[in-house]
Design an enzyme around this catalytic site. Structure first.
Site: not given
Ligand SMILES: O=C(O)c1ccccc1NCC(=O)[C@H](O)[C@H](O)COP(=O)(O)O
Length: 210
Positions: A6, A130
């Site tokens: 993502c 999440d």
């Molecule tokens: O990634 C972002 O900046 C974001 C901003 C606003 C809403 C959602 C967002 N990301 C969503 C995702 O699916 C991410 O992959 C998920 O939160 C996991 O993130 P991480 O902990 O960095 O792997």
């Protein structure tokens, strides 16, 4: 297992990550995110991707007409709802976009949050769990309490997200049994710039028996 990477911002990285083994790519349609991409940028990336890769737009606090417009103009195959959308919102969106996958993200900080996911499963295709962060909606790098998820068996497929990295993925999947995983900051150099070496390492690890 589904593997969604993502927060893609660069078309050439999307092609590379798909060829390394990702089954889904996520594009952040939330203007306040450092990983935000415009519908035109998403369309440019989607145009270069094979048909079998899921192209997911991540939305938060967007209206249904806005989501529909971006899905159609960018060529998305799925929508991830990452804020406090209600089951009714999901139901209307599904009626409006019957052939588009609807993923509802839940930011989990209690067993109660986890149990509330059951109110959604008639109206969505996939659950994404999440981590909760008081200031940020996603891409936080924070992990969930995996112990709380050990017995999580919803009535629809689900993806584990939140702070997953090549270093902790084996530990996570030894404890939790999702249908897929979602990673963002754990395979990044900086927000929106993916580290292709870390993505390659992730798929190498996932290919080993554990
Ligand atoms: O990634 C972002 O900046 C974001 C901003 C606003 C809403 C959602 C967002 N990301 C969503 C995702 O699916 C991410 O992959 C998920 O939160 C996991 O993130 P991480 O902990 O960095 O792997």
């Amino acid at each position: 297992m589904r593997v969604k990477i993502c927060g893609i911002t660069q078309p050439q990285q999307s092609v590379a990550i798909a060829s390394l083994g990702a089954t889904a790519l996520g594009f952040i349609c939330v203007p306040t995110s450092p990983r935000y991409v415009t519908p035109e940028q998403i369309q440019a990336a989607v145009a270069q991707l094979p048909a079998n890769i899921d192209k997911i737009g991540v939305f938060a606090k967007a209206s249904i007409p806005e989501i529909i417009q971006i899905v159609k103009s960018a060529g998305l195959t799925g929508v991830q709802l990452h804020a406090d959308e209600t089951p009714e919102f999901c139901c209307i969106l599904r009626q409006s976009l019957p052939n588009i996958e609807i993923i509802k993200a839940f930011r989990i900080r209690s067993l109660e949050n986890l149990m509330a996911t059951a109110n959604y499963t008639d109206h969505i295709d996939t659950i994404l769990l999440d981590a909760y962060h008081p200031q940020q909606l996603g891409g936080t790098g924070q992990t969930l309490d995996w112990e709380m998820l050990e017995k999580f068996r919803p009535n629809c497929p689900w993806l584990l997200a939140g702070g997953l990295t090549p270093d902790n993925i084996v530990a996570a999947l030894s404890q939790v049994k999702p249908d897929g995983i979602d990673l963002s900051s754990g395979v990044e150099i900086k927000p929106g710039d993916k580290d292709l070496n870390k993505v390659a390492l992730l798929f190498e690890i996932l290919g080993r028996p554990f």
